[in-house]
Scaffold this motif. Structure first.
Motif, PDB file in Angstrom:
ATOM      1  N   ASP A 155       7.574   8.968  -3.893  1.00  0.00           N
ATOM      2  CA  ASP A 155       6.417   9.805  -4.183  1.00  0.00           C
ATOM      3  C   ASP A 155       6.499  10.316  -5.617  1.00  0.00           C
ATOM      4  O   ASP A 155       7.322  11.184  -5.929  1.00  0.00           O
ATOM      5  CB  ASP A 155       6.368  10.993  -3.214  1.00  0.00           C
ATOM      6  CG  ASP A 155       5.130  11.852  -3.418  1.00  0.00           C
ATOM      7  OD1 ASP A 155       4.338  11.557  -4.336  1.00  0.00           O
ATOM      8  OD2 ASP A 155       4.955  12.813  -2.648  1.00  0.00           O
ATOM      9  N   PRO A 156       5.666   9.805  -6.529  1.00  0.00           N
ATOM     10  CA  PRO A 156       5.757  10.236  -7.929  1.00  0.00           C
ATOM     11  C   PRO A 156       5.456  11.710  -8.139  1.00  0.00           C
ATOM     12  O   PRO A 156       5.792  12.259  -9.188  1.00  0.00           O
ATOM     13  CB  PRO A 156       4.726   9.352  -8.644  1.00  0.00           C
ATOM     14  CG  PRO A 156       3.948   8.659  -7.611  1.00  0.00           C
ATOM     15  CD  PRO A 156       4.693   8.717  -6.329  1.00  0.00           C
ATOM     16  N   ALA A 157       4.863  12.358  -7.150  1.00  0.00           N
ATOM     17  CA  ALA A 157       4.651  13.802  -7.263  1.00  0.00           C
ATOM     18  C   ALA A 157       5.966  14.570  -7.231  1.00  0.00           C
ATOM     19  O   ALA A 157       6.018  15.753  -7.593  1.00  0.00           O
ATOM     20  CB  ALA A 157       3.734  14.289  -6.136  1.00  0.00           C
ATOM     21  N   ASP A 158       7.052  13.904  -6.798  1.00  0.00           N
ATOM     22  CA  ASP A 158       8.374  14.546  -6.754  1.00  0.00           C
ATOM     23  C   ASP A 158       9.006  14.680  -8.134  1.00  0.00           C
ATOM     24  O   ASP A 158      10.031  15.351  -8.279  1.00  0.00           O
ATOM     25  CB  ASP A 158       9.350  13.712  -5.902  1.00  0.00           C
ATOM     26  CG  ASP A 158       8.994  13.714  -4.428  1.00  0.00           C
ATOM     27  OD1 ASP A 158       8.210  14.593  -4.010  1.00  0.00           O
ATOM     28  OD2 ASP A 158       9.489  12.828  -3.703  1.00  0.00           O
ATOM     29  N   TYR A 184       5.367   5.568 -10.050  1.00  0.00           N
ATOM     30  CA  TYR A 184       6.293   4.607  -9.457  1.00  0.00           C
ATOM     31  C   TYR A 184       6.054   4.422  -7.965  1.00  0.00           C
ATOM     32  O   TYR A 184       5.473   5.265  -7.284  1.00  0.00           O
ATOM     33  CB  TYR A 184       7.740   5.015  -9.719  1.00  0.00           C
ATOM     34  CG  TYR A 184       8.141   6.375  -9.183  1.00  0.00           C
ATOM     35  CD1 TYR A 184       8.400   6.575  -7.831  1.00  0.00           C
ATOM     36  CD2 TYR A 184       8.292   7.463 -10.040  1.00  0.00           C
ATOM     37  CE1 TYR A 184       8.787   7.813  -7.333  1.00  0.00           C
ATOM     38  CE2 TYR A 184       8.676   8.706  -9.553  1.00  0.00           C
ATOM     39  CZ  TYR A 184       8.923   8.878  -8.206  1.00  0.00           C
ATOM     40  OH  TYR A 184       9.299  10.101  -7.717  1.00  0.00           O
ATOM     41  N   LEU A 185       6.566   3.286  -7.454  1.00  0.00           N
ATOM     42  CA  LEU A 185       6.641   3.045  -6.016  1.00  0.00           C
ATOM     43  C   LEU A 185       7.997   3.470  -5.461  1.00  0.00           C
ATOM     44  O   LEU A 185       8.099   3.899  -4.312  1.00  0.00           O
ATOM     45  CB  LEU A 185       6.429   1.559  -5.718  1.00  0.00           C
ATOM     46  CG  LEU A 185       5.058   0.979  -6.050  1.00  0.00           C
ATOM     47  CD1 LEU A 185       5.100  -0.541  -5.925  1.00  0.00           C
ATOM     48  CD2 LEU A 185       3.989   1.565  -5.147  1.00  0.00           C
ATOM     49  N   PRO A 191       0.831  -1.203   0.000  1.00  0.00           N
ATOM     50  CA  PRO A 191       0.000   0.000   0.000  1.00  0.00           C
ATOM     51  C   PRO A 191       0.864   1.251   0.000  1.00  0.00           C
ATOM     52  O   PRO A 191       1.954   1.267   0.573  1.00  0.00           O
ATOM     53  CB  PRO A 191      -0.798  -0.115   1.308  1.00  0.00           C
ATOM     54  CG  PRO A 191      -0.690  -1.544   1.708  1.00  0.00           C
ATOM     55  CD  PRO A 191       0.603  -2.052   1.168  1.00  0.00           C
ATOM     56  N   ARG A 192       0.389   2.302  -0.662  1.00  0.00           N
ATOM     57  CA  ARG A 192       1.146   3.557  -0.713  1.00  0.00           C
ATOM     58  C   ARG A 192       1.424   4.094   0.690  1.00  0.00           C
ATOM     59  O   ARG A 192       2.417   4.764   0.920  1.00  0.00           O
ATOM     60  CB  ARG A 192       0.374   4.604  -1.510  1.00  0.00           C
ATOM     61  CG  ARG A 192       0.541   4.392  -2.995  1.00  0.00           C
ATOM     62  CD  ARG A 192       1.278   5.556  -3.619  1.00  0.00           C
ATOM     63  NE  ARG A 192       1.609   5.227  -5.006  1.00  0.00           N
ATOM     64  CZ  ARG A 192       2.814   5.233  -5.489  1.00  0.00           C
ATOM     65  NH1 ARG A 192       3.837   5.500  -4.707  1.00  0.00           N
ATOM     66  NH2 ARG A 192       3.050   4.948  -6.743  1.00  0.00           N
ATOM     67  N   ALA A 193       0.526   3.801   1.607  1.00  0.00           N
ATOM     68  CA  ALA A 193       0.715   4.301   2.975  1.00  0.00           C
ATOM     69  C   ALA A 193       1.838   3.575   3.703  1.00  0.00           C
ATOM     70  O   ALA A 193       2.290   4.028   4.746  1.00  0.00           O
ATOM     71  CB  ALA A 193      -0.584   4.158   3.764  1.00  0.00           C
ATOM     72  N   ASP A 194       2.281   2.446   3.148  1.00  0.00           N
ATOM     73  CA  ASP A 194       3.326   1.666   3.826  1.00  0.00           C
ATOM     74  C   ASP A 194       4.264   1.067   2.786  1.00  0.00           C
ATOM     75  O   ASP A 194       4.099  -0.070   2.362  1.00  0.00           O
ATOM     76  CB  ASP A 194       2.712   0.564   4.680  1.00  0.00           C
ATOM     77  CG  ASP A 194       3.787  -0.294   5.356  1.00  0.00           C
ATOM     78  OD1 ASP A 194       4.930   0.199   5.477  1.00  0.00           O
ATOM     79  OD2 ASP A 194       3.497  -1.428   5.742  1.00  0.00           O
TER      80      ASP A 194
END
Length: 265
Positions: free
Chosen positions: A124-127, A107-108, A62-65
């Motif tokens: 974080d793909p927003a980076d 990406y992960l 999960p993105r949260a972990d």
């Protein structure tokens, strides 16, 4: 240039160990490890090229972990795993994302490491700028070289043409700015973009340069100098005339815009 069936000898031990460490961290999640970029297109230049690797995992954490992937960056980072190339650019994607066309980074994990690359680890793909990942996945779908697991076309969807052309537009814009890019690579990246607009096919940068030099006499001297410079290690790259590079990349931008308009981008 023919597509390679094996990585070049200088990289085989390194890539074998990279796959072993990736498998040890990801375990049953690991679906595929692919060589992309210059390795996939048959034009890896030792001392100049990066090693580009795409990893696909299923199921994704999960993105949260994303803690399960943190050890992967640590174990693959130079010099924990000494990189014999200029650098390693490794991207991990979740299988459900990689299997559908997308214009996002998605990406992960994104790891840049090596003797000639600034260290970067991101989950974080927003980076990141999306266009680099769109182009890489398009190349991977066409020519990805399997190092482990499923073949490229079974795990990486091809972004559609409008998405790729939008990515090329952004790529050419960044190379026109020049920040952080060698002049010869900026010119040859422009050649690759031009040839892709004409053909819909990815060529290695040197082959694309040869095609543009042969078809565009006005730019042949600049492209020829970029090709000669590209044969050298990065620290020995030639300084190309800045005005000529700007003029050429403006011409490339016009070719990309024409293709984008024709595709309705």
């Amino acid at each position: 240039m023919s597509r390679p069936s094996l990585p070049p000898p200088e990289l085989r031990a390194y890539l074998k160990e990279l796959v072993r460490r990736t498998s040890a961290v990801c375990g049953d999640r690991l679906l595929s490890v692919l060589a992309v970029g210059s390795l996939a297109l048959g034009d890896y230049r030792h001392g100049r090229s990066d090693v580009d690797v795409t990893v696909v995992v299923d199921p994704a954490p999960p993105r949260a972990d994303l803690a399960p992937l943190a050890p992967l960056a640590a174990t693959l980072a130079h010099p924990a795993l000494p990189c014999p190339a200029a650098g390693l650019e490794l991207v991990v994607y979740p299988a459900d994302f990689a299997a559908r066309p997308s214009g996002e980074a998605g990406y992960l994990l994104d790891l840049n490491t090596g003797p000639s690359l600034p260290e970067r680890v991101s989950d974080d793909p927003a980076d990141a700028s999306d266009f680099w990942y769109v182009i890489d996945r398009s190349v991977a779908h066409q020519a990805g070289l399997p190092l482990y697991g499923a073949p490229a076309r079974e795990v990486i969807a091809a972004p559609d043409r409008t998405t790729v052309l939008a990515a090329l537009r952004a790529s050419v814009r960044e190379h026109a700015d020049g920040d952080g890019h060698l002049a010869d690579n900026r010119v040859l990246n422009g050649c690759r973009a031009t040839v892709h607009c004409r053909t819909g096919h990815w060529f290695a940068k040197r082959r694309a340069g040869e095609i543009v030099a042969a078809s565009e006499p006005a730019f042949e001297p600049l492209v020829a100098e970029a090709l000669r410079s590209f044969e050298r290690p990065r620290p020995e790259a030639a300084v190309l005339p800045a005005g000529d590079v700007r003029e050429f990349l403006a011409w490339v931008a016009s070719r990309v815009e024409e293709a984008a308009e024709g595709a309705g981008v």
